[in-house]
Design a protein around this motif. Sequence first.
Motif, mmCIF file in Angstrom:
data_model
loop_
_atom_site.group_PDB
_atom_site.id
_atom_site.type_symbol
_atom_site.label_atom_id
_atom_site.label_comp_id
_atom_site.label_asym_id
_atom_site.label_seq_id
_atom_site.Cartn_x
_atom_site.Cartn_y
_atom_site.Cartn_z
ATOM 1 N N LEU A 39 3.719 6.338 1.716
ATOM 2 C CA LEU A 39 3.465 5.595 2.947
ATOM 3 C C LEU A 39 1.994 5.211 3.037
ATOM 4 O O LEU A 39 1.655 4.108 3.447
ATOM 5 C CB LEU A 39 3.880 6.419 4.168
ATOM 6 N N ASN A 40 1.115 6.139 2.601
ATOM 7 C CA ASN A 40 -0.307 5.806 2.571
ATOM 8 C C ASN A 40 -0.550 4.614 1.668
ATOM 9 O O ASN A 40 -1.278 3.687 2.022
ATOM 10 C CB ASN A 40 -1.118 6.996 2.041
ATOM 11 N N MET A 91 -0.664 -2.444 0.940
ATOM 12 C CA MET A 91 0.230 -3.588 0.998
ATOM 13 C C MET A 91 -0.002 -4.404 2.262
ATOM 14 O O MET A 91 0.093 -5.617 2.257
ATOM 15 C CB MET A 91 1.690 -3.143 0.958
ATOM 16 N N PHE A 92 -0.315 -3.711 3.346
ATOM 17 C CA PHE A 92 -0.518 -4.444 4.582
ATOM 18 C C PHE A 92 -1.947 -4.971 4.712
ATOM 19 O O PHE A 92 -2.370 -5.391 5.765
ATOM 20 C CB PHE A 92 -0.137 -3.586 5.782
ATOM 21 N N GLY A 93 -2.683 -4.910 3.586
ATOM 22 C CA GLY A 93 -3.950 -5.629 3.519
ATOM 23 C C GLY A 93 -5.082 -4.980 4.278
ATOM 24 O O GLY A 93 -6.118 -5.599 4.486
ATOM 25 N N GLN A 94 -4.899 -3.705 4.674
ATOM 26 C CA GLN A 94 -5.959 -3.076 5.454
ATOM 27 C C GLN A 94 -6.784 -2.132 4.582
ATOM 28 O O GLN A 94 -7.754 -1.565 5.046
ATOM 29 C CB GLN A 94 -5.362 -2.267 6.614
ATOM 30 N N GLY A 95 -6.363 -1.996 3.322
ATOM 31 C CA GLY A 95 -6.970 -1.000 2.444
ATOM 32 C C GLY A 95 -8.485 -1.082 2.398
ATOM 33 O O GLY A 95 -9.172 -0.097 2.643
ATOM 34 N N MET A 155 -13.563 3.683 7.429
ATOM 35 C CA MET A 155 -13.331 4.095 8.813
ATOM 36 C C MET A 155 -12.805 5.520 8.823
ATOM 37 O O MET A 155 -12.199 5.965 7.860
ATOM 38 C CB MET A 155 -12.304 3.165 9.455
ATOM 39 N N PRO A 156 -13.072 6.230 9.917
ATOM 40 C CA PRO A 156 -12.552 7.600 9.997
ATOM 41 C C PRO A 156 -11.035 7.584 9.822
ATOM 42 O O PRO A 156 -10.369 6.713 10.373
ATOM 43 C CB PRO A 156 -12.921 8.040 11.415
ATOM 44 N N GLN A 157 -10.550 8.521 9.040
ATOM 45 C CA GLN A 157 -9.117 8.560 8.791
ATOM 46 C C GLN A 157 -8.640 9.997 8.981
ATOM 47 O O GLN A 157 -9.247 10.924 8.433
ATOM 48 C CB GLN A 157 -8.876 8.128 7.348
ATOM 49 N N GLY A 188 -14.129 10.361 6.245
ATOM 50 C CA GLY A 188 -15.094 9.597 7.034
ATOM 51 C C GLY A 188 -15.238 10.115 8.451
ATOM 52 O O GLY A 188 -15.375 9.333 9.390
ATOM 53 N N GLY A 189 -15.182 11.429 8.624
ATOM 54 C CA GLY A 189 -15.366 11.997 9.959
ATOM 55 C C GLY A 189 -14.095 12.037 10.790
ATOM 56 O O GLY A 189 -14.136 12.360 11.974
ATOM 57 N N GLY A 190 -12.965 11.691 10.183
ATOM 58 C CA GLY A 190 -11.695 11.722 10.917
ATOM 59 C C GLY A 190 -11.230 13.154 11.136
ATOM 60 O O GLY A 190 -11.688 14.078 10.459
#
Lengths: 310, 113
Positions: free
Chosen positions: A112-113, A119-123, A129-131, A188-190
Amino acid sequence: MAKLDDPYATLGVPRTATQDEIRKAYRKLARQHHPDLNPGDAVSEAAFKKASAANELLSDAEKRGKFDRGEIDASGQEKATGPSYRDYAQQGAGQRYSRAGAQSGGWNPEDLNDVFGSMFGQGQRRRNMPQRGSDENYTLTCDFLDAINGATPRLTLPDGRSLSVKIPAGTKDGQILRLRGQGAEGLGGGAAGDALITVTIKPHAYFERRGNDIHVTLPVTITEAALGGPVQVPTPQGPVKMKIPAGSDSGTELRLRGRGVPAHGKQDAGNLYAKLSVVIGAPDDALKAFLAEWTPKDPVNPRAAMEDKA
Amino acid sequence: MISIDVLVAEVSGLNRQDLDLWIAQSWVRPDDDAGDLVFQDIDVARIKLILELRGTMEIDDHAMPVVLSLLDQLYDMRRQVQALGTAITETAPDDVQRALAQRLTQQMRGVLH
């Protein structure tokens, strides 16, 4: 009628090609266009069918001769084929040959990751960004009484961390406990993910849980059953005294109110049900002598109901 | 569901020795029914595919496991994408689905340019 393709042109060989040249040309096209190697690609599939038909015709010296002499045309050479491998492999049946094993569900969190991250172009954008860290799954086997009354065992995680897990009173078999922030670390601090612990409860030798009630079979002597009297009954919270009414029998169920699963959350405490089981054991001489002499005033046949039915 | 004897008789070009070898190497994974091998439709199709790969495409026994492994990964992926599509169709509101489709086709154009 549509113009039929020239099989020589399809394979890209001259009319003077040798059988070997024809075979080589077909192999090259088959490697490129085989539909099981290009599932979902209609262009490849059509190209492969055409090449197969052309090969079918030209690889057979007799048919090729007839075609060259104009006795047959290029039609009718396309064999109707049954379902091919891709038809099964992309359906549920394909799970049989899954790399993750035939029993796997087909998805795991990493998948899913992968999908939602790239795939949804956000990679790219999300990378810095914090994750939130991912949740981690564990299983824990727990004693029956610990699950009923609650317990706080200390566990060691596979990475060496040790932590206390509060198993609340009334925990059910298969229940999942969530330990916030005990999963994988965030990026990233998430925030860290959670640890999800699936509890498996070991069965108890005597107690059986049904909902919030506890059932136990309580062996009693013939004297206790016939004459009544106090007996000690085990409960999940320790033994308690209970009075058996005179004239009880095997199968009589007695209730101890509030002695089942303790009150938890919004649920009231359950009851304990003790089902009597008369145990006679080896009769001594006195009992044997008494029974031999004894004639019941109202004889009963305990098998009467059975015999009526038979 | 067919037995190994029926299978060998029905599939032209298949010999028993090769098949035993493929099963031993897990290229083909029939069910074991109390000691008898039983083949499902997908097993039969896979055997025919291996025959084609070996015959027409001249893939030898060393390369075959690589090809099969890549194929298995490809079909895993395709089943997943299909499941994902179904999940989106069944759960996402229409406007999300439209936005998603638009976004994906835009990306596709980006790749082509």
